[in-house]
Design a protein around this motif. Structure first.
Motif, PDB file in Angstrom:
ATOM      1  N   LEU A 127       0.861  -1.182   0.000  1.00 37.51           N
ATOM      2  CA  LEU A 127       0.000   0.000   0.000  1.00 37.51           C
ATOM      3  C   LEU A 127       0.896   1.231   0.000  1.00 37.51           C
ATOM      4  CD1 LEU A 127      -2.772   1.484   0.497  1.00 37.51           C
ATOM      5  CD2 LEU A 127      -2.285   1.248   2.944  1.00 37.51           C
ATOM      6  N   GLY A 162       0.102   5.324  -1.626  1.00 37.41           N
ATOM      7  CA  GLY A 162      -0.823   6.413  -1.311  1.00 37.41           C
ATOM      8  C   GLY A 162      -2.267   5.957  -1.196  1.00 37.41           C
ATOM      9  N   MET A 190      -4.443   5.724  -3.480  1.00 33.81           N
ATOM     10  CA  MET A 190      -5.383   6.443  -4.352  1.00 33.81           C
ATOM     11  C   MET A 190      -6.048   5.533  -5.376  1.00 33.81           C
ATOM     12  SD  MET A 190      -5.725   9.604  -3.518  1.00 33.81           S
ATOM     13  CE  MET A 190      -5.947   8.843  -1.933  1.00 33.81           C
ATOM     14  N   THR A 191      -5.368   4.459  -5.737  1.00 33.44           N
ATOM     15  CA  THR A 191      -5.959   3.461  -6.627  1.00 33.44           C
ATOM     16  C   THR A 191      -6.362   2.232  -5.839  1.00 33.44           C
ATOM     17  OG1 THR A 191      -4.665   4.214  -8.499  1.00 33.44           O
ATOM     18  CG2 THR A 191      -5.505   1.972  -8.616  1.00 33.44           C
ATOM     19  N   HIS A 218       0.008  18.730 -12.113  1.00 28.34           N
ATOM     20  CA  HIS A 218      -1.255  18.620 -12.848  1.00 28.34           C
ATOM     21  C   HIS A 218      -1.875  17.237 -12.743  1.00 28.34           C
ATOM     22  CE1 HIS A 218       0.409  22.295 -14.680  1.00 28.34           C
ATOM     23  NE2 HIS A 218      -0.863  22.641 -14.699  1.00 28.34           N
ATOM     24  N   ARG A 258      -1.621  12.520  -1.501  1.00 27.45           N
ATOM     25  CA  ARG A 258      -1.496  11.119  -1.074  1.00 27.45           C
ATOM     26  C   ARG A 258      -0.761  10.247  -2.102  1.00 27.45           C
ATOM     27  NH1 ARG A 258      -1.462   9.952   3.731  1.00 27.45           N
ATOM     28  NH2 ARG A 258      -1.658   7.801   3.058  1.00 27.45           N
ATOM     29  N   THR A 264       1.679   8.588  -4.861  1.00 25.53           N
ATOM     30  CA  THR A 264       3.147   8.538  -4.912  1.00 25.53           C
ATOM     31  C   THR A 264       3.631   8.167  -6.310  1.00 25.53           C
ATOM     32  OG1 THR A 264       3.281   6.173  -4.406  1.00 25.53           O
ATOM     33  CG2 THR A 264       3.148   7.687  -2.515  1.00 25.53           C
ATOM     34  N   GLY A 276       3.771   4.348  -6.584  1.00 22.63           N
ATOM     35  CA  GLY A 276       2.451   3.751  -6.783  1.00 22.63           C
ATOM     36  C   GLY A 276       1.954   3.962  -8.201  1.00 22.63           C
ATOM     37  N   ALA A 332       3.956   1.601 -10.449  1.00 24.02           N
ATOM     38  CA  ALA A 332       3.594   0.201 -10.212  1.00 24.02           C
ATOM     39  C   ALA A 332       2.224  -0.103 -10.804  1.00 24.02           C
ATOM     40  CB  ALA A 332       3.597  -0.095  -8.711  1.00 24.02           C
ATOM     41  N   ALA A 345      -2.152   7.352 -17.017  1.00 24.03           N
ATOM     42  CA  ALA A 345      -1.368   8.053 -15.990  1.00 24.03           C
ATOM     43  C   ALA A 345      -0.234   8.856 -16.628  1.00 24.03           C
ATOM     44  CB  ALA A 345      -0.805   7.052 -14.990  1.00 24.03           C
ATOM     45  N   CYS A 346       0.208   9.876 -15.915  1.00 24.57           N
ATOM     46  CA  CYS A 346       1.189  10.815 -16.468  1.00 24.57           C
ATOM     47  C   CYS A 346       2.642  10.349 -16.287  1.00 24.57           C
ATOM     48  CB  CYS A 346       1.000  12.177 -15.808  1.00 24.57           C
ATOM     49  SG  CYS A 346      -0.663  12.845 -16.034  1.00 24.57           S
ATOM     50  N   LEU A 378       7.402  -5.860 -13.025  1.00 29.37           N
ATOM     51  CA  LEU A 378       7.539  -6.228 -11.607  1.00 29.37           C
ATOM     52  C   LEU A 378       7.060  -7.659 -11.385  1.00 29.37           C
ATOM     53  CD1 LEU A 378       6.159  -3.080  -9.716  1.00 29.37           C
ATOM     54  CD2 LEU A 378       8.557  -3.741 -10.029  1.00 29.37           C
ATOM     55  N   ILE A 412       9.144  -1.363  -5.850  1.00 32.95           N
ATOM     56  CA  ILE A 412       9.892  -0.215  -6.378  1.00 32.95           C
ATOM     57  C   ILE A 412      10.416   0.560  -5.176  1.00 32.95           C
ATOM     58  CG2 ILE A 412       9.756   1.920  -7.700  1.00 32.95           C
ATOM     59  CD1 ILE A 412       7.436   0.770  -9.260  1.00 32.95           C
ATOM     60  N   LYS A 424      -0.394  17.705 -21.660  1.00 34.53           N
ATOM     61  CA  LYS A 424      -1.519  16.780 -21.397  1.00 34.53           C
ATOM     62  C   LYS A 424      -2.824  17.429 -21.813  1.00 34.53           C
ATOM     63  CE  LYS A 424      -2.938  16.026 -16.865  1.00 34.53           C
ATOM     64  NZ  LYS A 424      -3.161  15.275 -15.594  1.00 34.53           N
TER      65      LYS A 424
END
Ligand code: FAD
Length: 269
Positions: free
Chosen positions: A28, A30, A32-33, A97, A106, A108, A111, A114, A120-121, A154, A160, A175
């Motif tokens: 675990l 942040g 967020m996902t 952004h 939150r 990272t 994260g 991974a 994702a950016c 991974l 990581i 973006k």
């Protein structure tokens, strides 16, 4: 949410041991996902191993040739780094952004990489810059790391610990954000180093983040916004969904690439 056991790891070794011992454990960061995934019962890990209390897993180290960012470094801290803004400004601008303030506080970098969400950016920046993903077992070149939608090199239980970015002459990310989520509908990162031009596209590829040959070839000959606009990525391999059709995404790739090149030329690297 299914029941799970929570562990607060005190070191990378302890986290790795817990992940190895408990077959269905996941790290675990942040959350967020991961937390929404658990709340929607889309995953049922037996254990969560929290990386948030491990000393030394976050922070930004600026070297003469590289920048190394700890896996648990939050987007808000990357965005706020004055040193990064001086040596590799693509990263704080990109991080600033991502999503909204709560997500940036939150979420990272480890994260994000991974998870490898196709919109994702950070994956675009890591691939364009030719970053190295440093794990508790090995170092993985970005070219080998991204392996498809939400898929990476991974291995189970592999953590990581940091991401190493080379310092380059110029780099920028543009973006076109989904207005609801702020994820990339199309995001393009361009990096110009010693004799190399690398481009990476997120939010568009049906296999996740990718390097568009046609743009890299065009920019190697003529590093200009106009050349990026003229180079058209084939729509056949792009995603179509409720947000945008593949041909629209193809158009956006050229437009975002031209903006990123203009940023590079403006000294805005
Ligand atoms: C509303 C919203 C908007 C967003 N908008 C954007 C956006 O615009 N751009 C963008 O790039 N992202 C966006 N995100 C994603 C966000 O940036 C998160 O950072 C990302 O989802 C995961 O990072 P995390 O630290 O929260 O990881 P977690 O949710 O904790 O973990 C995600 C996955 O990675 C694994 N993991 C975490 N850390 C490690 C590690 N060190 N080693 C190995 N595995 C690990 C976990 O086990 C899990 O499978 C958004 C998210 C939300 C909720």
């Amino acid at each position: 949410m299914y029941r799970f056991d929570y562990h607060r790891a005190g070191s990378v070794a302890q986290a790795a041991a817990l992940l190895a011992e408990r077959g269905e454990a996941v790290p675990l960061a942040g959350g967020m996902t991961l937390i929404p995934t658990l709340k929607h019962r889309l995953a049922a890990p037996s254990d969560l191993v929290d990386l948030g209390f491990i000393e030394g897993l976050s922070g930004i180290a600026i070297g003469s040739e590289t920048v190394t960012i700890g896996a648990m470094t939050r987007h808000a801290d990357v965005a706020a780094s004055a040193e990064l803004a001086r040596v590799l400004p693509i990263l704080p601008r990109l991080a600033g952004h991502i999503g909204d303030r709560q997500v940036r506080s939150r979420g990272t970098i480890g994260g994000s990489l991974a998870n490898n969400d196709p919109a994702a950016c950070y994956p675009a920046a890591a691939l364009a810059l030719g970053a190295t993903i440093v794990t508790d077992r090995r170092e993985i070149a970005a070219d080998d790391y991204f392996q498809g939608l939400f898929a990476t090199a991974l291995e189970p239980g592999e953590l990581i610990v940091a991401i190493r970015f080379p310092r380059v002459d110029a780099a920028a990310y543009a973006k076109f954000a989904n207005p609801a989520s702020r994820y990339a509908m199309v995001g393009v990162a361009v990096a110009r180093g010693a004799g190399t031009i690398r481009v990476a596209v997120t939010g568009a590829g049906s296999g996740g983040v990718f390097r568009p040959d046609v743009l890299e070839a065009a920019l190697a000959v003529d590093f200009s916004p106009e050349a990026a606009l003229r180079a058209r990525v084939d729509a056949d391999d792009l995603m179509s969904d409720i947000h945008a059709q593949a041909d629209y995404r193809a158009h956006l790739i050229s437009v975002m690439a031209s903006r990123a090149v203009a940023d590079c030329l403006g000294g805005a690297a």
